[in-house]
Design a protein around this motif. Structure first.
Motif, PDB file in Angstrom:
ATOM      1  N   VAL A 216      35.875  36.178  39.547  1.00  8.80           N
ATOM      2  CA  VAL A 216      35.807  37.640  39.565  1.00  8.80           C
ATOM      3  C   VAL A 216      35.825  38.174  38.140  1.00  8.80           C
ATOM      4  O   VAL A 216      36.293  37.506  37.217  1.00  8.80           O
ATOM      5  CB  VAL A 216      36.976  38.241  40.378  1.00  8.80           C
TER       6      VAL A 216
ATOM      7  N   GLU B 209      39.647  42.912  39.880  1.00  8.71           N
ATOM      8  CA  GLU B 209      38.630  42.949  40.923  1.00  8.71           C
ATOM      9  C   GLU B 209      39.032  42.066  42.093  1.00  8.71           C
ATOM     10  O   GLU B 209      38.839  42.429  43.257  1.00  8.71           O
ATOM     11  CB  GLU B 209      37.259  42.510  40.404  1.00  8.71           C
TER      12      GLU B 209
ATOM     13  N   ARG C  18      36.722  40.321  30.730  1.00  6.03           N
ATOM     14  CA  ARG C  18      36.814  40.475  32.183  1.00  6.03           C
ATOM     15  C   ARG C  18      36.465  39.190  32.928  1.00  6.03           C
ATOM     16  O   ARG C  18      35.333  38.967  33.338  1.00  6.03           O
ATOM     17  CB  ARG C  18      35.955  41.641  32.713  1.00  6.03           C
TER      18      ARG C  18
ATOM     19  N   LYS D 212      41.456  43.977  44.196  1.00  7.57           N
ATOM     20  CA  LYS D 212      40.836  45.079  44.936  1.00  7.57           C
ATOM     21  C   LYS D 212      40.022  44.585  46.131  1.00  7.57           C
ATOM     22  O   LYS D 212      40.110  45.142  47.227  1.00  7.57           O
ATOM     23  CB  LYS D 212      39.965  45.914  43.996  1.00  7.57           C
TER      24      LYS D 212
END
Length: 374
Positions: free
Chosen positions: A102, A107, A246, A110
């Protein structure tokens, strides 16, 4: 501010490092040349100690790998994920079909929230904790059953288990917890996750697991390996210094991982894939980050001792301390001195979370805190 941060640091009132601190601090300080090898950034106009970032990353090896990957920037990343997925699977001791990549562990939280909790469904979580999974699930109609931390500011595992019902679709744990930095006793958390996973899904957010000082402390991935209803979340944002890149991952049983994969929105990109592969192999930077984090945490705690401010034992890259005043008010005063600290974490509104920055940044924080509260 009349003085730059560097001028302030070097001012006569700030006597070399820990002179303002009570007693001496045992640290494994590195020479300037050794620190420069990891290419720390110059001081920002604001000292950012509010988001639990690793200020030393990405490492030089990671930066080089990303630069060399630019030629692949024209390609979609899907066919390049496999090598990173394999590295992570090997690290976690599971087959690759247990891994969901991810774009940052947020993320992963979520998509788990919306996978397991919709309108009329319930998630149980302690409070305060990291909120992303719960707030996102709430947006899609789920309700959150908040359980206050116990008197020692730990997750109240007995109360959480007691509240599990037929409408509970997921129980969330963050361990070590954010914002407290506290770690649940190994046997207790294992027994809890094992028992509750027989009734509903358990999510174990282990973003700060690299900072745990007990080498034998268990990850809940061992329950994933046993086929339990457990999802584990990990990230490369912290000790690896890739918060801005990220990249994170989930570990889960293959059928659960497949369900979560269907809901992934932001695919990892080519640069993140190469950054992740290099970071996972860069043991030198990994241990450097851990050592500098411990050094910075010791400095913060020494100043808090001097000011007689209670704080919680941290197994993370931040310290949570009792500020004896509203945290938002203290944050404004600190901002006036050019330093960002953590937001308030209701209902513990008179506690403040400060991240471990570079040693220079932490020294600036210590000086400011002494000026404000001393």
């Amino acid at each position: 501010m009349k003085l730059s941060r560097r001028q302030w640091l070097k001012s006569a009132s700030f006597v070399s490092g820990t002179a303002l601190l009570s007693g001496s601090v045992a640290i494994s300080a590195l020479s300037t040349e050794e620190v420069k090898k990891f290419n720390p950034r110059p001081l920002d106009s604001l000292v950012r100690l509010g988001s639990n970032e690793n200020p030393y990353g990405p490492s030089l090896k990671v930066r080089k790998a990303m630069e060399e990957a630019f030629d692949l920037g024209c390609r979609y990343p899907w066919s390049f994920n496999g090598s990173l997925q394999k590295m992570i699977a090997d690290k976690e001791g599971v087959p690759t079909d247990h891994i969901v990549l991810v774009a940052g562990s947020t993320e992963g939280l979520k998509i788990t929230g919306i996978t397991y909790a919709g309108p009329g469904d319930e998630i149980i979580s302690g409070l305060p904790t990291f909120l992303s999974l719960m707030t996102y699930a709430e947006t899609w109609g789920a309700s959150i059953n908040w359980v206050p931390l116990d008197k020692d500011l730990n997750y109240d595992l007995k109360e959480i288990e007691k509240r599990v019902s037929s409408k509970t679709k997921l129980v969330f744990l963050c361990n070590p917890n954010n914002p407290t930095g506290k770690l649940l006793p190994a046997n207790e958390v294992l027994d809890f996750c094992n028992a509750v996973s027989k009734k509903t899904m358990v999510f174990s957010d282990e973003a700060y697991c690299d900072y745990i000082e007990d080498p034998n402390y268990p990850s809940m991935t061992q329950l994933v390996k046993e086929g339990k209803n457990v999802i584990v979340s990990k990230t490369l944002s912290k000790v690896y210094g890739l918060a801005g890149i990220r990249l994170g991952y989930l570990v889960a049983r293959p059928d659960i991982a497949a369900k979560l994969s269907e809901r992934v929105v932001a695919n990892t990109n080519i640069m993140a894939i190469e950054a992740g592969k290099t970071a996972l192999a860069d043991a030198e930077f990994y241990h450097f980050s851990l050592n500098k984090n411990k050094e910075a945490r010791n400095l913060i705690e020494s100043t808090l001792d001097q000011l007689k401010l209670p704080y919680l034992p941290s197994q993370a890259n931040f310290v949570f301390f009792h500020a004896n005043q509203d945290a938002s008010g203290l944050a404004k005063k600190m901002l006036g001195k050019g330093i960002i600290v953590g937001r308030p974490f209701p209902p513990l509104n008179d506690w403040c979370r400060v991240s471990t920055g570079t040693i220079e940044e932490v020294q600036l924080f210590n000086k400011a805190l002494i000026e404000i509260l001393g």
